[in-house]
Enzyme design. Sequence first.
Site, PDB file in Angstrom:
ATOM      1  N   HIS A 194       0.824  -1.210   0.000  1.00  0.00           N
ATOM      2  CA  HIS A 194       0.000   0.000   0.000  1.00  0.00           C
ATOM      3  C   HIS A 194       0.857   1.257   0.000  1.00  0.00           C
ATOM      4  CE1 HIS A 194      -3.686  -2.244   1.637  1.00  0.00           C
ATOM      5  NE2 HIS A 194      -3.870  -1.915   0.380  1.00  0.00           N
ATOM      6  N   CYS A 509       1.403  -8.336 -23.404  1.00  0.00           N
ATOM      7  CA  CYS A 509       0.998  -7.690 -22.146  1.00  0.00           C
ATOM      8  C   CYS A 509       2.016  -7.874 -21.025  1.00  0.00           C
ATOM      9  CB  CYS A 509      -0.380  -8.172 -21.706  1.00  0.00           C
ATOM     10  SG  CYS A 509      -0.422  -9.914 -21.280  1.00  0.00           S
TER      11      CYS A 509
HETATM   12  C1  PEP Z   1       2.948 -12.346 -18.083  1.00  0.00           C
HETATM   13  O1  PEP Z   1       3.208 -13.461 -17.642  1.00  0.00           O
HETATM   14  O2  PEP Z   1       3.674 -11.738 -18.914  1.00  0.00           O
HETATM   15  C2  PEP Z   1       1.755 -11.623 -17.623  1.00  0.00           C
HETATM   16  C3  PEP Z   1       1.379 -10.497 -18.162  1.00  0.00           C
HETATM   17  O3  PEP Z   1       1.050 -12.139 -16.586  1.00  0.00           O
HETATM   18  P1  PEP Z   1       1.505 -12.081 -15.047  1.00  0.00           P
HETATM   19  O4  PEP Z   1       2.632 -11.086 -14.949  1.00  0.00           O
HETATM   20  O5  PEP Z   1       0.286 -11.676 -14.300  1.00  0.00           O
HETATM   21  O6  PEP Z   1       1.945 -13.472 -14.764  1.00  0.00           O
END
Ligand code: PEP
Length: 586
Positions: A194, A509
Amino acid sequence: MTLASQTIQAIAVSPGIAIGRVMRVRPYNRLLEPELQKIDDVEAEVRRYRAAVEATRAELTALQEQVRSKLNSSDADIFEAHLLLVDDRTLTAQVEKNIRDKHFNAEYALFKAGESFARVLGGMQDEYLRERAADIRDVAARIMGVLTNTVSGEIGLDDRRIIIASTLSPSETAQLDRRKVLGFAVETGSATSHTAILARSMQLPAVVGIPPELPEKLSADDKLIIDGYTGKLIINPDARTEEAYRLRAQAAGELYSALERENTLRSETTDGFVVQLAANLDSPDGIDEAKRNGAGGIGLFRTEYLFMNRGDLPGEEEQFEIYKQLLVACDEQPVVVRTLDVGGDKFNTNIYRASEQNPFLGLRGIRLCLHERRDILETQLRALLRAGVYGNLRVMLPMVSSIREVIDVKSLIGNLQRKLEQEQREFLSHLPLGVMIETPAAAILAERFAPLVDFFSIGTNDLVQYTMAIDRGNDRVAYLYRPSHPAILELIRHTVEAARAHNIFVSVCGQVASDPAMVPLLVGFGVHELSMPPASIGVVRRVIRNLAMHEAETVAREALRCSNASDALAISEALLRRSSPEIVNI
Ligand code: PEP
Ligand code: MG
């Protein structure tokens, strides 16, 4: 006496640069052991304790209001958790038992109960619960302050300084006066604590993970530089280093102001190729920040955080409301919600039945949901199917490694849709479904996954971990963790090609999507979207707007021929340096 000039590598949790002298703070939430006194009139002592709890509740409510008016409501919600702890019946019962059975004075009874609770939480595997140990100590120290009639935690500063402490609790952080504090460096914490969340919200540069002995060694005359981008803490810098950082801070400030003004510009290359930019969120609270940065939707909503910090599981109605809120707030922009990805380093003691030797290789993500906790997946998918009518929803499966998993989920979705129809509920009749490409198996079989799904999202954080056999949380092998490794680039290329051949959308991502040095490479591979923390969107938009696709493609081709990660990265970086020198230099 001041310390010798030196640089410490800590962990960056809030970006920016702070330069100034030290302010050492005795932490609020260090629950110091009070003197033990034996009490005869135990009922009077219990009343004294209850009165202190009452006064603490009033103090916290006032603080919550104060923070709500200064910051956003999610920051004030932290005090909600503290208020719940003040009223926690187990804590109160234990304190009162200590007074009645052992004749402890209220202070000592509270110290014993608070410490034992904090120790139990501190030993939990779930990182979130571990961090709640600090909240318990924070609240207990507050009650202690009322009992002993001492005002602690107030930070009286005469000039703007950098705070150094072993820990800084959320309530201390929220009370920091932005006009007096330049930033902070603390020993304990993590990017998800936090305190770190508040630091980012208050735009205070911050690092965690400084050596435990450092706060004691530093004095008010020591000068510090906090580099909240790289996690460096520089003690008593020489004049040249200080000047260089001052210039960097000024340039970064000017650049970020300029980037904010560009948030409505299209994210397209100089030769007209659009690359969508989306936000990675852990809670609906991040929507405003995503919008401020001009995100073109949510590329990854990590739902596991909805399941943490609670004794029960979120039900269908609760989840429905959250997903609906998310979709409505995003208008018709795409929102990619990932089904529960508990496992690995993300634990939830309510969901797990057994601990595992190698949790990253265990019952994580879709495996857990299909194999052991189908009930959780069913509830989540029902909530999503119902919420989906309120916006542009896409659902994504984490940790997929075999075709069977996708077929199973699709048939489950079909069953749930039939049930919802029988119940005459409103629901989405076509739910766009995608998979995370984050295991080598999924990347290698991308051509076979593609006809079954509507999109891919490449999760490089895990793809690197599983391909290279490197625990992503282990700092001893961190030197091997290189997303530009030829094996990873090959898998990304392969995945993008399979997506393009089957005409489906492909996004990245993982953290690399926000790394300016990797952006030319990823764009050159032809990904449709990059999804990242909202604060990084401005920088990446600028990088893309300065790039020419044909140059990015050349970089991608050349990088694929490299035999090591450094050479491949250097090629991408060279293009970044040519096309966006202002970004390289921040
Ligand atoms: C990843 O593995 O690149 C991803 C985006 O998921 P996390 O970081 O939540 O495992
Ligand atoms: Mg992952």
